[in-house]
Write a protein that holds these residues in place. Structure first.
Motif, PDB file in Angstrom:
ATOM      1  N   HIS A 221       0.856  -1.185   0.000  1.00 48.96           N
ATOM      2  CA  HIS A 221       0.000   0.000   0.000  1.00 48.96           C
ATOM      3  C   HIS A 221       0.895   1.239   0.000  1.00 48.96           C
ATOM      4  O   HIS A 221       1.923   1.260   0.692  1.00 48.96           O
ATOM      5  N   ALA A 222       0.497   2.261  -0.740  1.00 45.80           N
ATOM      6  CA  ALA A 222       1.318   3.469  -0.831  1.00 45.80           C
ATOM      7  C   ALA A 222       1.585   4.069   0.548  1.00 45.80           C
ATOM      8  O   ALA A 222       2.674   4.596   0.803  1.00 45.80           O
ATOM      9  N   LYS A 223       0.620   3.975   1.451  1.00 46.29           N
ATOM     10  CA  LYS A 223       0.788   4.534   2.796  1.00 46.29           C
ATOM     11  C   LYS A 223       1.919   3.846   3.561  1.00 46.29           C
ATOM     12  O   LYS A 223       2.499   4.425   4.489  1.00 46.29           O
ATOM     13  N   ASP A 224       2.265   2.614   3.150  1.00 45.68           N
ATOM     14  CA  ASP A 224       3.329   1.878   3.837  1.00 45.68           C
ATOM     15  C   ASP A 224       4.683   2.561   3.712  1.00 45.68           C
ATOM     16  O   ASP A 224       5.615   2.232   4.466  1.00 45.68           O
ATOM     17  N   TYR A 234       2.146  10.273   4.136  1.00 45.28           N
ATOM     18  CA  TYR A 234       1.254   9.924   3.016  1.00 45.28           C
ATOM     19  C   TYR A 234       0.050  10.856   3.050  1.00 45.28           C
ATOM     20  O   TYR A 234      -0.573  11.053   4.091  1.00 45.28           O
ATOM     21  N   ILE A 235      -0.304  11.433   1.905  1.00 44.90           N
ATOM     22  CA  ILE A 235      -1.460  12.331   1.812  1.00 44.90           C
ATOM     23  C   ILE A 235      -2.619  11.669   1.067  1.00 44.90           C
ATOM     24  O   ILE A 235      -3.744  11.585   1.579  1.00 44.90           O
ATOM     25  N   GLU A 236      -2.349  11.167  -0.138  1.00 42.02           N
ATOM     26  CA  GLU A 236      -3.383  10.534  -0.953  1.00 42.02           C
ATOM     27  C   GLU A 236      -2.695   9.784  -2.085  1.00 42.02           C
ATOM     28  O   GLU A 236      -1.468   9.772  -2.193  1.00 42.02           O
ATOM     29  N   GLU A 237      -3.480   9.134  -2.927  1.00 39.78           N
ATOM     30  CA  GLU A 237      -2.913   8.440  -4.082  1.00 39.78           C
ATOM     31  C   GLU A 237      -3.890   8.491  -5.240  1.00 39.78           C
ATOM     32  O   GLU A 237      -5.105   8.636  -5.055  1.00 39.78           O
ATOM     33  N   LYS A 267       0.511   3.228  -9.085  1.00 40.86           N
ATOM     34  CA  LYS A 267      -0.231   4.410  -8.671  1.00 40.86           C
ATOM     35  C   LYS A 267       0.744   5.554  -8.428  1.00 40.86           C
ATOM     36  O   LYS A 267       1.957   5.329  -8.319  1.00 40.86           O
ATOM     37  N   ILE A 268       0.211   6.755  -8.337  1.00 37.39           N
ATOM     38  CA  ILE A 268       1.012   7.916  -7.962  1.00 37.39           C
ATOM     39  C   ILE A 268       0.647   8.275  -6.533  1.00 37.39           C
ATOM     40  O   ILE A 268      -0.520   8.516  -6.222  1.00 37.39           O
ATOM     41  N   ALA A 269       1.642   8.272  -5.657  1.00 35.55           N
ATOM     42  CA  ALA A 269       1.427   8.631  -4.265  1.00 35.55           C
ATOM     43  C   ALA A 269       1.789  10.099  -4.053  1.00 35.55           C
ATOM     44  O   ALA A 269       2.829  10.566  -4.508  1.00 35.55           O
ATOM     45  N   HIS A 270       0.899  10.797  -3.378  1.00 33.73           N
ATOM     46  CA  HIS A 270       1.139  12.185  -2.978  1.00 33.73           C
ATOM     47  C   HIS A 270       1.682  12.145  -1.549  1.00 33.73           C
ATOM     48  O   HIS A 270       0.997  11.729  -0.627  1.00 33.73           O
ATOM     49  N   LEU A 271       2.950  12.549  -1.391  1.00 29.61           N
ATOM     50  CA  LEU A 271       3.640  12.476  -0.100  1.00 29.61           C
ATOM     51  C   LEU A 271       4.145  13.855   0.292  1.00 29.61           C
ATOM     52  O   LEU A 271       4.257  14.759  -0.540  1.00 29.61           O
ATOM     53  N   GLU A 272       4.459  14.014   1.568  1.00 32.45           N
ATOM     54  CA  GLU A 272       5.080  15.242   2.036  1.00 32.45           C
ATOM     55  C   GLU A 272       6.207  14.925   3.000  1.00 32.45           C
ATOM     56  O   GLU A 272       6.136  13.934   3.738  1.00 32.45           O
ATOM     57  N   ILE A 273       7.247  15.728   2.965  1.00 33.51           N
ATOM     58  CA  ILE A 273       8.319  15.657   3.942  1.00 33.51           C
ATOM     59  C   ILE A 273       8.461  17.043   4.571  1.00 33.51           C
ATOM     60  O   ILE A 273       8.611  18.037   3.876  1.00 33.51           O
ATOM     61  N   ASN A 274       8.367  17.073   5.879  1.00 29.84           N
ATOM     62  CA  ASN A 274       8.501  18.338   6.600  1.00 29.84           C
ATOM     63  C   ASN A 274       9.322  18.100   7.866  1.00 29.84           C
ATOM     64  O   ASN A 274       8.770  17.930   8.946  1.00 29.84           O
ATOM     65  N   PRO A 275      10.651  18.031   7.726  1.00 24.77           N
ATOM     66  CA  PRO A 275      11.510  17.662   8.856  1.00 24.77           C
ATOM     67  C   PRO A 275      11.406  18.605  10.052  1.00 24.77           C
ATOM     68  O   PRO A 275      11.769  18.234  11.160  1.00 24.77           O
ATOM     69  N   SER A 276      10.944  19.827   9.831  1.00 22.23           N
ATOM     70  CA  SER A 276      10.893  20.793  10.928  1.00 22.23           C
ATOM     71  C   SER A 276       9.794  20.472  11.927  1.00 22.23           C
ATOM     72  O   SER A 276       9.766  21.013  13.021  1.00 22.23           O
ATOM     73  N   ASN A 277       8.839  19.594  11.522  1.00 25.00           N
ATOM     74  CA  ASN A 277       7.730  19.261  12.429  1.00 25.00           C
ATOM     75  C   ASN A 277       8.046  18.008  13.246  1.00 25.00           C
ATOM     76  O   ASN A 277       8.698  17.124  12.776  1.00 25.00           O
TER      77      ASN A 277
END
Length: 277
Positions: A221-224, A234-237, A267-277
């Motif tokens: 699963h993309a969320k994995d 993981y945001i969406e796919e 599939k295309i996974a929409h992800l985010e990286i925000n190390p400051s959080n």
């Protein structure tokens, strides 16, 4: 005709190029890439070996449609962003989109960038479009992003047709490169994800099996992907089967209705990286 020499994995860039060109030649194409049409006529290569790749054709059309749409949506929302195309191959997306004030970086192996430089041009020589001739696993490539420390610029990274050729440790390393270098702003990632099952059977793939490249990684699963690093979210796919509604293939309609089949497709996974959080 232009002769090209590419590494084993790099050769796979010719598959999406061919599929985009063939689709673009149709009477009512789902995507239009005139540059791809011109390129396959310029390149001295036996593209005929991909001719029977019907699954690849539908998948790449879906992938291109999703990424063109979502990249344009991102640019519309963040017109001064930096877009980085990892494993760019001979992607011509920047020619199909309204780039606003975006800085666009293409990143790939030196042999690929050499091929791009010979065969592809900017729309305008003054366009802020740059090529970086390095592996994305090279820790130094972010230093070639001139606007790296401008924390007012949003970042979009597109990873298309790449991760399935990496080991899991290499995927983790790429994530770490991104999160340790882009520390001042949130990074949005659109990444193509392959399921675990097809990642184990390169020999049955209808086009990649015509090359010497081998799939190495997939997830159920993309969320994995969140399990690989605590800073990735993981945001969406977007599933390829959701794009197949515009396709005439009865098989695609049928397979898309089978429980679980949609998830097994790429599939295309929409992800985010925000190390400051």
């Amino acid at each position: 005709m232009s002769k090209i020499e590419l590494g084993e994995v790099q050769e796979t860039l010719l598959i999406p190029l061919y599929c985009r060109a063939i689709e673009s030649k149709k009477k009512n194409p789902k995507i239009k890439d005139e540059e791809a049409v011109q390129l396959i006529d310029k390149i001295d290569y036996d593209f005929s070996k991909f001719k029977q790749g019907k699954g690849s054709m539908v998948g790449i059309v879906a992938r291109t449609s999703i990424l063109d749409r979502e990249t344009q949506n991102f640019i519309n929302n963040y017109p001064d962003a930096i877009v980085i195309c990892i494993g760019c191959g001979l992607c011509t997306r920047y020619k199909r989109l309204d780039l606003k004030n975006v800085y666009w970086y293409n990143l790939d192996f030196p042999d690929v960038i050499d091929t791009r430089n010979r065969l592809l041009s900017k729309n305008n020589e003054n366009d802020p479009i740059f090529n970086i001739a390095k592996s994305c696993l090279d820790d130094t490539w972010p230093k070639d992003i001139k606007e790296l420390n401008d924390n007012k610029k949003d970042i979009l990274i597109i990873i298309e047709g790449v991760l399935m050729f990496f080991t899991e440790d290499e995927v983790k390393h790429l994530i770490n490169i991104i999160k340790t270098n882009f520390i001042h702003q949130k990074v949005t990632i659109f990444a193509e994800i392959m399921h675990t099952i097809p990642s184990k059977f390169t020999k049955f793939h209808d086009t990649v099996n015509k090359t010497n490249a081998t799939f190495k990684w997939g997830i159920r699963h993309a969320k994995d992907i969140e399990k690989l690093d605590s800073d990735i979210k993981y945001i969406e796919e977007w599933h390829y089967y959701d794009e197949f509604s515009f396709d005439d293939s009865a098989l695609c309609h049928t397979l898309g209705k089978i429980p679980g089949m949609k998830n097994i497709s790429n599939k295309i996974a929409h992800l985010e990286i925000n190390p400051s959080n």
